[in-house]
Design a protein around this motif. Structure first.
Motif, short mmCIF file in Angstrom:
data_model
loop_
_atom_site.label_atom_id
_atom_site.label_comp_id
_atom_site.label_asym_id
_atom_site.label_seq_id
_atom_site.Cartn_x
_atom_site.Cartn_y
_atom_site.Cartn_z
N ASP A 160 15.23 37.72 -3.79
CA ASP A 160 15.30 38.28 -5.14
C ASP A 160 14.34 37.56 -6.07
OD1 ASP A 160 16.93 40.02 -7.14
OD2 ASP A 160 16.97 38.03 -8.04
N SER A 161 14.25 36.23 -5.93
CA SER A 161 13.33 35.45 -6.75
C SER A 161 11.88 35.82 -6.46
CB SER A 161 13.56 33.95 -6.50
OG SER A 161 12.66 33.17 -7.25
N VAL A 162 11.56 36.01 -5.17
CA VAL A 162 10.19 36.40 -4.79
C VAL A 162 9.85 37.77 -5.35
CG1 VAL A 162 8.70 36.99 -2.85
CG2 VAL A 162 10.18 34.97 -2.71
N ALA A 163 10.80 38.71 -5.27
CA ALA A 163 10.56 40.06 -5.78
C ALA A 163 10.37 40.06 -7.29
CB ALA A 163 11.71 40.98 -5.39
N ARG A 164 11.16 39.25 -7.98
CA ARG A 164 11.03 39.18 -9.44
C ARG A 164 9.69 38.58 -9.83
NH1 ARG A 164 15.51 40.00 -12.56
NH2 ARG A 164 17.46 40.36 -11.43
N ARG A 165 9.25 37.58 -9.10
CA ARG A 165 7.96 36.96 -9.41
C ARG A 165 6.83 37.95 -9.18
NH1 ARG A 165 5.02 34.64 -12.67
NH2 ARG A 165 3.30 33.41 -11.85
N ALA A 166 6.92 38.72 -8.10
CA ALA A 166 5.89 39.73 -7.82
C ALA A 166 5.87 40.79 -8.92
CB ALA A 166 6.16 40.37 -6.46
N CYS A 167 7.06 41.18 -9.39
CA CYS A 167 7.13 42.17 -10.48
C CYS A 167 6.53 41.61 -11.76
CB CYS A 167 8.59 42.57 -10.69
SG CYS A 167 8.83 43.79 -12.00
N ASP A 168 6.80 40.33 -12.04
CA ASP A 168 6.23 39.69 -13.23
C ASP A 168 4.70 39.70 -13.17
OD1 ASP A 168 8.69 39.16 -14.33
OD2 ASP A 168 8.79 37.11 -13.58
N LEU A 169 4.15 39.34 -12.01
CA LEU A 169 2.70 39.29 -11.87
C LEU A 169 2.08 40.68 -12.01
CD1 LEU A 169 2.34 36.77 -8.89
CD2 LEU A 169 1.75 36.37 -11.28
N LEU A 170 2.73 41.68 -11.42
CA LEU A 170 2.20 43.03 -11.46
C LEU A 170 2.21 43.59 -12.89
CD1 LEU A 170 1.18 45.57 -10.02
CD2 LEU A 170 3.57 46.22 -9.65
N VAL A 171 3.36 43.46 -13.57
CA VAL A 171 3.49 44.02 -14.91
C VAL A 171 2.64 43.25 -15.92
CG1 VAL A 171 5.08 44.52 -16.79
CG2 VAL A 171 5.77 44.95 -14.43
#
Length: 272
Positions: free
Chosen positions: A9-20
């Motif tokens: 979940d932490s990895v997915a959130r970080r990826a979403c942060d970078l993308l957005v």
């Protein structure tokens, strides 16, 4: 949540942060450049205001904002004397927060989470309030969309703790949608008298680019919890309202009457 699921979940959130955040920086680059030029022409250099804040697990980082005040003409000059029309407009629209997209790309912040606070505020937290540091601070958060700077710091801390305990992707999407509404309404951008109610303003060392210690919308030192405001308890999320009514939040307020009961009426002696 298991440790493995929490890690993914932490990895997915970080990826979403970078993308957005990365997409926002590219799309908003003309706006960022225009604002930087306006600040440079109207307020001078530096263009960015830098300040130490406490992030995840209490690690300090440098938060970025567009400057909104003139340089002080003499030591101790009041904020009101340094206010600029451009700066007031940036604060009303929250455009001064846009450079924090770079903080998100660095990994200091996230899109959604509790707002980052000053290190001296964090040092005043008790053990329970330090739970606010369990996640990365956010550009917007649950407390931001429930009154923002009209809330006292005890109210904001309780809302942030509730968010961390109930954090889901669906809740984050809800906060993002509510943030758009809050930005359009511009409600709670500045607290009463320019500060969050209920706390004295800290007095750290003055900086050359900002004579006052902190952004007037976010300066406060945690103190004993105070009663939540009626407009907050009267509506919004039921679980949030219940959390604000909890004994922990009401501590220091005094004895309360259980719901559905009335205090016994006191008889008045009849004068003859």
């Amino acid at each position: 949540m298991s440790a493995r699921r929490a890690r993914w979940d932490s990895v997915a959130r970080r990826a979403c942060d970078l993308l957005v955040a990365g997409s926002a920086v590219v799309l908003l680059s003309p706006v960022l450049l225009t604002l930087a030029v306006l600040v440079r022409l109207r307020l001078g250099s530096p263009v960015l205001f830098r300040q130490h804040r406490s992030g995840r697990d209490g690690r300090e980082f440098t938060i970025l904002k567009f400057r909104t005040m003139h340089q002080p003409r003499y030591p101790g000059q009041a904020d009101r004397e340094r206010e600029a029309r451009l700066g007031a407009a940036l604060r009303r629209t929250s455009l001064d927060e846009l450079p924090q997209l770079l903080n998100i790309l660095r990994g200091d912040m996230s899109l959604i989470g509790p707002r980052p606070t000053l290190p001296e505020q964090v040092r005043a937290y008790d053990r329970r309030q330090r739970g606010r540091l369990a996640v990365r601070p956010g550009l917007t958060g649950w407390a931001q969309v429930h009154g923002r700077n009209l809330l006292s710091w005890p109210e904001r801390i309780e809302l942030d703790l509730w968010y961390i305990e109930h954090r889901t992707w669906l809740l984050d999407v809800r906060i993002a949608a509510m943030t758009v509404v809050a930005l359009v309404g511009r409600r709670g951008v500045v607290g009463l008298d320019g500060n969050n109610p209920g706390f004295p303003v800290p007095r750290p060392e003055r900086r050359e680019d900002e004579a006052q210690p902190a952004d007037p919308r976010e300066t406060a030192v945690p103190a004993r919890p105070a009663m939540a405001r009626p407009y907050l308890l009267g509506g919004g999320d039921r679980e949030t309202s219940r959390a604000l009514h909890s004994p922990v939040f009401r501590r220091g307020v005094g004895p309360s009457v259980p719901h559905g009961h009335r205090r016994p009426a006191t008889r008045r002696r009849r004068l003859r």
